[in-house]
Design a protein around this motif. Structure first.
Motif, PDB file in Angstrom:
ATOM      1  N   HIS A  79       0.832  -1.217   0.000  1.00 64.57           N
ATOM      2  CA  HIS A  79       0.000   0.000   0.000  1.00 64.57           C
ATOM      3  C   HIS A  79       0.862   1.261   0.000  1.00 64.57           C
ATOM      4  CE1 HIS A  79      -3.677  -2.179   1.956  1.00 64.57           C
ATOM      5  NE2 HIS A  79      -3.374  -2.630   0.761  1.00 64.57           N
ATOM      6  N   ASP A  80       2.089   1.111   0.507  1.00 63.64           N
ATOM      7  CA  ASP A  80       3.001   2.257   0.596  1.00 63.64           C
ATOM      8  C   ASP A  80       4.092   2.171  -0.466  1.00 63.64           C
ATOM      9  OD1 ASP A  80       1.723   3.276   2.954  1.00 63.64           O
ATOM     10  OD2 ASP A  80       2.741   1.712   4.097  1.00 63.64           O
ATOM     11  N   GLY A  86       5.267  -7.305  -0.550  1.00 60.37           N
ATOM     12  CA  GLY A  86       4.350  -8.106  -1.334  1.00 60.37           C
ATOM     13  C   GLY A  86       3.722  -7.299  -2.446  1.00 60.37           C
ATOM     14  N   LEU A  87       2.782  -7.934  -3.103  1.00 61.56           N
ATOM     15  CA  LEU A  87       2.031  -7.283  -4.172  1.00 61.56           C
ATOM     16  C   LEU A  87       0.559  -7.407  -3.813  1.00 61.56           C
ATOM     17  CD1 LEU A  87       3.941  -8.871  -7.199  1.00 61.56           C
ATOM     18  CD2 LEU A  87       4.301  -6.604  -6.199  1.00 61.56           C
ATOM     19  N   ASP A  88      -0.136  -6.289  -3.703  1.00 61.97           N
ATOM     20  CA  ASP A  88      -1.545  -6.308  -3.346  1.00 61.97           C
ATOM     21  C   ASP A  88      -2.359  -5.809  -4.530  1.00 61.97           C
ATOM     22  OD1 ASP A  88      -4.109  -5.848  -2.403  1.00 61.97           O
ATOM     23  OD2 ASP A  88      -3.396  -5.414  -0.379  1.00 61.97           O
ATOM     24  N   TYR A  89      -2.849  -6.752  -5.314  1.00 65.68           N
ATOM     25  CA  TYR A  89      -3.631  -6.417  -6.491  1.00 65.68           C
ATOM     26  C   TYR A  89      -5.127  -6.452  -6.197  1.00 65.68           C
ATOM     27  CZ  TYR A  89       0.668  -6.952  -9.267  1.00 65.68           C
ATOM     28  OH  TYR A  89       1.927  -6.808  -9.778  1.00 65.68           O
ATOM     29  N   TYR A  90      -5.482  -6.637  -4.924  1.00 63.46           N
ATOM     30  CA  TYR A  90      -6.897  -6.622  -4.550  1.00 63.46           C
ATOM     31  C   TYR A  90      -7.345  -5.189  -4.300  1.00 63.46           C
ATOM     32  CZ  TYR A  90     -11.248  -7.668  -2.154  1.00 63.46           C
ATOM     33  OH  TYR A  90     -12.572  -7.717  -1.792  1.00 63.46           O
ATOM     34  N   TYR A  91      -6.646  -4.514  -3.377  1.00 66.60           N
ATOM     35  CA  TYR A  91      -7.000  -3.118  -3.077  1.00 66.60           C
ATOM     36  C   TYR A  91      -6.356  -2.142  -4.057  1.00 66.60           C
ATOM     37  CZ  TYR A  91      -8.970  -4.746   1.311  1.00 66.60           C
ATOM     38  OH  TYR A  91      -9.736  -5.368   2.243  1.00 66.60           O
ATOM     39  N   ASP A  92      -5.175  -2.513  -4.562  1.00 64.94           N
ATOM     40  CA  ASP A  92      -4.456  -1.630  -5.489  1.00 64.94           C
ATOM     41  C   ASP A  92      -4.319  -0.210  -4.933  1.00 64.94           C
ATOM     42  OD1 ASP A  92      -3.463  -3.121  -7.627  1.00 64.94           O
ATOM     43  OD2 ASP A  92      -5.357  -3.050  -8.736  1.00 64.94           O
ATOM     44  N   ASN A  93      -4.021  -0.099  -3.652  1.00 66.00           N
ATOM     45  CA  ASN A  93      -3.862   1.232  -3.046  1.00 66.00           C
ATOM     46  C   ASN A  93      -2.651   1.967  -3.587  1.00 66.00           C
ATOM     47  OD1 ASN A  93      -6.125   0.886  -1.530  1.00 66.00           O
ATOM     48  ND2 ASN A  93      -5.081   0.533   0.406  1.00 66.00           N
ATOM     49  N   SER A  94      -1.739   1.237  -4.167  1.00 68.24           N
ATOM     50  CA  SER A  94      -0.547   1.828  -4.758  1.00 68.24           C
ATOM     51  C   SER A  94      -0.433   1.237  -6.165  1.00 68.24           C
ATOM     52  CB  SER A  94       0.661   1.451  -3.891  1.00 68.24           C
ATOM     53  OG  SER A  94       1.774   2.225  -4.203  1.00 68.24           O
ATOM     54  N   PRO A  95      -0.022   2.037  -7.146  1.00 70.18           N
ATOM     55  CA  PRO A  95       0.081   1.501  -8.514  1.00 70.18           C
ATOM     56  C   PRO A  95       0.960   0.246  -8.563  1.00 70.18           C
ATOM     57  CG  PRO A  95       0.409   3.878  -8.497  1.00 70.18           C
ATOM     58  CD  PRO A  95       0.363   3.437  -7.060  1.00 70.18           C
ATOM     59  N   ARG A  96       0.573  -0.707  -9.403  1.00 73.49           N
ATOM     60  CA  ARG A  96       1.269  -2.001  -9.428  1.00 73.49           C
ATOM     61  C   ARG A  96       2.758  -1.875  -9.738  1.00 73.49           C
ATOM     62  NH1 ARG A  96      -3.414  -6.031 -11.950  1.00 73.49           N
ATOM     63  NH2 ARG A  96      -4.913  -5.535 -10.295  1.00 73.49           N
ATOM     64  N   LEU A 148       4.694   0.557  -8.894  1.00 72.64           N
ATOM     65  CA  LEU A 148       5.368   1.012  -7.673  1.00 72.64           C
ATOM     66  C   LEU A 148       5.455  -0.116  -6.655  1.00 72.64           C
ATOM     67  CD1 LEU A 148       3.957   4.631  -7.141  1.00 72.64           C
ATOM     68  CD2 LEU A 148       6.223   3.948  -7.952  1.00 72.64           C
ATOM     69  N   GLN A 149       4.419  -0.961  -6.604  1.00 74.07           N
ATOM     70  CA  GLN A 149       4.467  -2.113  -5.696  1.00 74.07           C
ATOM     71  C   GLN A 149       5.629  -3.029  -6.069  1.00 74.07           C
ATOM     72  OE1 GLN A 149       0.838  -4.270  -4.834  1.00 74.07           O
ATOM     73  NE2 GLN A 149      -0.399  -2.506  -5.466  1.00 74.07           N
ATOM     74  N   LYS A 150       5.772  -3.303  -7.372  1.00 74.72           N
ATOM     75  CA  LYS A 150       6.866  -4.180  -7.809  1.00 74.72           C
ATOM     76  C   LYS A 150       8.211  -3.562  -7.476  1.00 74.72           C
ATOM     77  CE  LYS A 150       4.296  -6.000 -11.739  1.00 74.72           C
ATOM     78  NZ  LYS A 150       4.193  -5.912 -13.196  1.00 74.72           N
ATOM     79  N   GLY A 151       8.304  -2.249  -7.661  1.00 74.58           N
ATOM     80  CA  GLY A 151       9.558  -1.565  -7.398  1.00 74.58           C
ATOM     81  C   GLY A 151       9.900  -1.462  -5.924  1.00 74.58           C
ATOM     82  N   SER A 152       8.892  -1.684  -5.062  1.00 77.06           N
ATOM     83  CA  SER A 152       9.131  -1.522  -3.631  1.00 77.06           C
ATOM     84  C   SER A 152       9.721  -2.766  -2.991  1.00 77.06           C
ATOM     85  CB  SER A 152       7.836  -1.139  -2.909  1.00 77.06           C
ATOM     86  OG  SER A 152       6.973  -2.249  -2.812  1.00 77.06           O
ATOM     87  N   LEU A 153       9.929  -3.815  -3.773  1.00 78.53           N
ATOM     88  CA  LEU A 153      10.548  -5.016  -3.226  1.00 78.53           C
ATOM     89  C   LEU A 153      12.061  -4.821  -3.231  1.00 78.53           C
ATOM     90  CD1 LEU A 153       8.507  -7.742  -5.135  1.00 78.53           C
ATOM     91  CD2 LEU A 153       8.129  -6.907  -2.825  1.00 78.53           C
ATOM     92  N   PRO A 154      12.667  -4.679  -2.052  1.00 76.40           N
ATOM     93  CA  PRO A 154      14.116  -4.466  -2.035  1.00 76.40           C
ATOM     94  C   PRO A 154      14.875  -5.656  -2.607  1.00 76.40           C
ATOM     95  CG  PRO A 154      13.233  -4.720   0.179  1.00 76.40           C
ATOM     96  CD  PRO A 154      12.069  -4.723  -0.749  1.00 76.40           C
ATOM     97  N   ARG A 155      16.059  -5.378  -3.093  1.00 81.32           N
ATOM     98  CA  ARG A 155      16.875  -6.430  -3.708  1.00 81.32           C
ATOM     99  C   ARG A 155      17.031  -7.612  -2.755  1.00 81.32           C
ATOM    100  NH1 ARG A 155      22.317  -4.741  -4.393  1.00 81.32           N
ATOM    101  NH2 ARG A 155      21.315  -2.735  -4.574  1.00 81.32           N
ATOM    102  N   THR A 156      17.194  -7.332  -1.481  1.00 77.91           N
ATOM    103  CA  THR A 156      17.348  -8.379  -0.470  1.00 77.91           C
ATOM    104  C   THR A 156      16.177  -9.351  -0.521  1.00 77.91           C
ATOM    105  OG1 THR A 156      18.231  -6.642   0.923  1.00 77.91           O
ATOM    106  CG2 THR A 156      17.793  -8.745   1.988  1.00 77.91           C
ATOM    107  N   ALA A 157      14.981  -8.789  -0.648  1.00 80.48           N
ATOM    108  CA  ALA A 157      13.785  -9.618  -0.622  1.00 80.48           C
ATOM    109  C   ALA A 157      13.603 -10.364  -1.929  1.00 80.48           C
ATOM    110  CB  ALA A 157      12.570  -8.752  -0.344  1.00 80.48           C
ATOM    111  N   ARG A 158      14.036  -9.749  -3.030  1.00 78.00           N
ATOM    112  CA  ARG A 158      13.885 -10.411  -4.317  1.00 78.00           C
ATOM    113  C   ARG A 158      14.792 -11.635  -4.399  1.00 78.00           C
ATOM    114  NH1 ARG A 158      15.341  -5.475  -7.344  1.00 78.00           N
ATOM    115  NH2 ARG A 158      13.910  -4.008  -6.403  1.00 78.00           N
TER     116      ARG A 158
END
Ligand SMILES: [Zn+2]
Length: 145
Positions: free
Chosen positions: A65-66, A94-104, A106-116
């Motif tokens: 969402h953020d 994560g990716l929240d495509y249910y509420y889509d409170n943040s553009p998809r 941006l959600q994908k970009g918010s996954l830090p390299r560590t988590a990927r």
């Protein structure tokens, strides 16, 4: 019976951190994992975990969402601190495509390299994208007994 609260937001409670921990202890909660959800709360949850470790641990991540709040500096902060003993996972992410409170995107970009690249991750809620949701609540570092 002993309990572990694996998803708390100690920094967001009106009663304050100390009171929340004491209330949890009073009902048998032995460990608490407080969750980072956006860059501005990372230093706060990290300070809480450092102060109350080994009873309190934290995760560092950017909630979908953020997603728009993610920066390279935030990713770097996560990567620099994820190896500390009191940091047990990268999350919420994560990716929240249910509420889509943040553009998809941006959600994908918010996954830090560590988590990927590697677990442990703590993904956000039951509405996560199925590819991320499968790992929900499973990939934590081992915590002290
Ligand atoms: Zn949460």
């Amino acid at each position: 019976m002993e309990w572990i609260d694996i998803h708390a937001h100690l920094n967001m409670l009106e009663e304050g951190v100390e009171a929340a921990i004491n209330n949890a202890k009073a009902v048998g909660v032995k460990k608490i994992i407080t969750i980072g959800t956006q860059p501005e709360d990372h230093p706060i949850v990290l300070d809480i975990a450092r102060k109350y470790y080994p009873e309190v641990y934290c995760t560092l991540g950017v909630h979908p969402h953020d997603g728009g709040t993610y920066t390279e500096a935030a990713g770097k902060f996560i990567e620099e601190h994820v190896t500390e003993p009191c940091v047990v996972a990268v999350g919420e992410i994560g990716l929240d495509y249910y509420y889509d409170n943040s553009p998809r995107e941006l959600q994908k970009g918010s996954l830090p390299r560590t988590a990927r690249n590697r677990p442990p991750n703590q993904n956000a809620g039951g509405n996560s994208h199925p590819r991320c949701g499968r790992r929900h609540h499973r990939d934590f570092k081992r915590i002290q007994r």
